[in-house]
Design a protein around this motif. Structure first.
Motif, PDB file in Angstrom:
ATOM      1  N   HIS A 132       1.169   7.935  -6.499  1.00 46.93           N
ATOM      2  CA  HIS A 132       0.237   9.046  -6.707  1.00 46.93           C
ATOM      3  C   HIS A 132       0.546  10.225  -5.791  1.00 46.93           C
ATOM      4  CE1 HIS A 132      -2.352   6.691  -9.377  1.00 46.93           C
ATOM      5  NE2 HIS A 132      -2.170   5.672  -8.548  1.00 46.93           N
ATOM      6  N   GLY A 133       1.690  10.185  -5.127  1.00 49.20           N
ATOM      7  CA  GLY A 133       2.132  11.310  -4.329  1.00 49.20           C
ATOM      8  C   GLY A 133       1.438  11.476  -2.996  1.00 49.20           C
ATOM      9  N   ASP A 140      -0.217  -7.188  -3.665  1.00 47.43           N
ATOM     10  CA  ASP A 140       0.283  -6.122  -4.542  1.00 47.43           C
ATOM     11  C   ASP A 140      -0.779  -5.711  -5.553  1.00 47.43           C
ATOM     12  OD1 ASP A 140       2.694  -6.118  -3.241  1.00 47.43           O
ATOM     13  OD2 ASP A 140       3.738  -7.326  -4.745  1.00 47.43           O
ATOM     14  N   GLU A 141      -1.467  -6.712  -6.109  1.00 50.99           N
ATOM     15  CA  GLU A 141      -2.516  -6.439  -7.093  1.00 50.99           C
ATOM     16  C   GLU A 141      -3.691  -5.719  -6.444  1.00 50.99           C
ATOM     17  OE1 GLU A 141      -5.585  -9.102  -9.795  1.00 50.99           O
ATOM     18  OE2 GLU A 141      -3.544  -9.860  -9.456  1.00 50.99           O
ATOM     19  N   LEU A 142      -4.059  -6.154  -5.230  1.00 47.54           N
ATOM     20  CA  LEU A 142      -5.138  -5.486  -4.501  1.00 47.54           C
ATOM     21  C   LEU A 142      -4.800  -4.020  -4.247  1.00 47.54           C
ATOM     22  CD1 LEU A 142      -6.360  -7.933  -1.698  1.00 47.54           C
ATOM     23  CD2 LEU A 142      -7.805  -6.755  -3.356  1.00 47.54           C
ATOM     24  N   PHE A 192       0.823  -1.217   0.000  1.00 47.56           N
ATOM     25  CA  PHE A 192       0.000   0.000   0.000  1.00 47.56           C
ATOM     26  C   PHE A 192       0.853   1.261   0.000  1.00 47.56           C
ATOM     27  CE2 PHE A 192      -3.379  -2.947   1.266  1.00 47.56           C
ATOM     28  CZ  PHE A 192      -4.379  -2.516   0.389  1.00 47.56           C
ATOM     29  N   GLU A 193       1.995   1.234   0.668  1.00 49.21           N
ATOM     30  CA  GLU A 193       2.875   2.399   0.616  1.00 49.21           C
ATOM     31  C   GLU A 193       3.401   2.626  -0.795  1.00 49.21           C
ATOM     32  OE1 GLU A 193       4.566   2.501   5.219  1.00 49.21           O
ATOM     33  OE2 GLU A 193       5.856   1.779   3.596  1.00 49.21           O
ATOM     34  N   THR A 194       3.732   1.560  -1.488  1.00 48.90           N
ATOM     35  CA  THR A 194       4.218   1.681  -2.860  1.00 48.90           C
ATOM     36  C   THR A 194       3.130   2.194  -3.789  1.00 48.90           C
ATOM     37  OG1 THR A 194       5.797  -0.125  -2.501  1.00 48.90           O
ATOM     38  CG2 THR A 194       5.245   0.413  -4.785  1.00 48.90           C
TER      39      THR A 194
END
Length: 480
Positions: free
Chosen positions: A84-85, A288-290, A77-79
């Motif tokens: 998107h900043g 990652d996909e979620l 989620f951090e990635t």
């Protein structure tokens, strides 16, 4: 009708396995393996040692697995948000499984903690969690719980009713505090899950309807002791795919945009509910996909409306601890039952049941099972693993193929029991709750002590003659 009364004799998804000893990798901890003699080990600890030291039933939790999954969900989620900043905060949903050790594991991996009661808050604080990184949920928080939250400096309270808004504002004002709050809303998106688990329906106990939320937020903004920081929504549990999250996000961003006219709305919390595999046919969406799918959906909706993307928050629980847990049982009896002219089922009774795993009885949840103490060349037989309780619905694993020579004394392991098993456990039929043992790197240790019958009797005032009420005392009149 109970969940057990509506089961097919053999589920459509269940196939006869090529090897009834094989461990489906998607439902077991990564560390699960069999030794040269066929015995299962978890976290480098063999099941024979676990039974000898701790007995059965036994909850086993793989610490490195929990830590790795906590890291993975935070990183995902951090990635996704960084692209998107904006920033993400990931809360561990404590209702899945909470103990002081688990709190230390997940906070050590960078997660915040989500609690829903004063008891869960006490556990998080006892573990040393930073109060500023705790979120407090609940549709009926007591005055004492709200007082405690404000006193210790809980980072956010998710408000669930107008009564609670006023109650919390009065407490914060009296204490000279300004409490940050999120408003829980129902997006109207119904996740494809069991009705009791789908928590975004309009006709349910949690949160506010979308149309009512602006008035609630306006009232919060009028109260100087409260700080409105954003919206919260949770669409359900055990969800595969991103479609439901994307649709919910679209509706929430509409409301978010409307609320921006009255002031900042820095956070959008989209809850959790990410599914895991309980059987070999379950196909959960990779984290990652979620993360990418959900965050990108929010970004698209914000772009369409020409508004900045808020910081996002998420609350996974099951996806962090579920697969890390395995429950060990000892087989007590095996009984063949003729279900039809061409179908015989083995009823395999174990020394636990619905008191240590209520999910099959509550939701019709499906699990897997394997003989853990050995392997076998016997032909696979259709089996139903049942508990020791005085209920026909006391089913641990509804349908599974086990070696046909399963016998009393065998150890049976049920994987994917790290979430909502210990949390929902009970003393039904006066059965003591099992201990929880953490394993990893070849070591095992108790992190939650098990109960004994003596513990159960200790709470029963009438079991100790010295604790019985004095019938001559007026306050106890009529107790005899």
């Amino acid at each position: 009708m109970s969940a057990s009364e509506n089961r097919a004799p053999v589920p459509d998804w269940l196939a006869v396995p090529d090897d009834a000893n094989a461990l489906a990798t998607e439902v077991w901890p990564t560390s699960a393996s069999r030794d040269a003699h066929g015995a299962l080990s978890i976290g480098g600890v063999g099941v024979a040692e676990l039974r000898e030291r701790f007995g059965t039933p036994l909850y086993v939790l793989d610490e490195p697995e929990v830590r790795a999954r906590a890291r993975a969900v935070r990183t995902a989620f951090e990635t996704a948000t960084a692209r998107h900043g904006v920033h993400a905060r990931v809360y561990y949903a404590g209702k899945a499984f909470l103990s002081t050790e688990v709190v230390r594991w997940v906070t050590g991996e960078g997660l915040a903690v989500d609690v829903a009661t004063g008891g869960e808050l006490a556990i998080a604080l006892a573990a040393g969690a930073d109060p500023a990184r705790i979120g407090l949920h609940g549709n009926n928080k007591s005055v004492a719980e709200l007082e405690q939250a404000v006193e210790v400096g809980v980072g956010s309270v998710i408000v669930d009713s107008l009564i609670e808004v006023e109650r919390l504002a009065a407490i914060a004002e009296r204490r000279g505090a300004r409490q940050a709050v999120l408003v829980r809303v129902n997006s109207g998106v119904h996740a494809e899950t069991h009705d009791f688990l789908a928590t975004a329906h309009e006709d349910q106990k949690f949160g506010f309807a979308l149309g009512d939320a602006p008035a609630v937020v306006a009232r919060i903004r009028e109260l100087p002791s409260l700080a409105f920081i954003g919206l919260h929504c949770h669409i359900g549990s055990q969800i595969f795919g991103t479609a439901g999250f994307a649709e919910s996000a679209a509706r929430l961003v509409d409301l978010h945009a409307e609320l921006l006219a009255g002031g900042d709305v820095p956070v959008l919390n989209l809850g959790g509910g990410f599914g895991i595999a309980y059987t070999s046919v379950d196909d959960p969406t990779p984290i990652d996909e979620l993360a990418t799918g959900i965050v990108d959906a929010v970004a698209r909706e914000c772009d369409v409306r020409g508004i900045p993307i808020p910081n996002l928050a998420f609350e996974p629980g099951r996806s962090v601890v579920g697969r890390a847990g395995v429950t060990l049982y000892e087989v007590g009896t095996v009984k063949p039952v003729q279900v039809s002219d061409d179908l015989t089922r083995l009823y395999v009774s174990v020394d636990g049941g619905m008191s240590d795993n209520a999910r099959p009885a509550l939701y019709g949840a499906q699990y897997s099972a394997r003989i853990a103490s050995r392997t076998s060349d016997a032909t696979a037989a259709l089996a139903r693993v049942v508990g020791r309780h005085c209920e026909s619905g006391d089913i641990v694993v509804d349908a599974e193929y086990l070696p046909g020579d399963v016998t009393p004394g065998d150890l049976l392991a049920v994987p994917a029991t790290g979430a909502y098993c210990y949390s929902l456990s009970s003393n039904y039929n006066a059965v003591p709750r099992p201990p929880v043992v953490a394993v990893g790197d070849g070591r095992a240790r108790v992190i939650v002590r098990g109960e004994s019958i003596a513990d159960i009797l200790a709470r029963d005032v009438g079991a100790d003659p010295t604790d019985r009420p004095d019938p001559t005392d007026p306050i106890n009149e009529g107790n005899e």
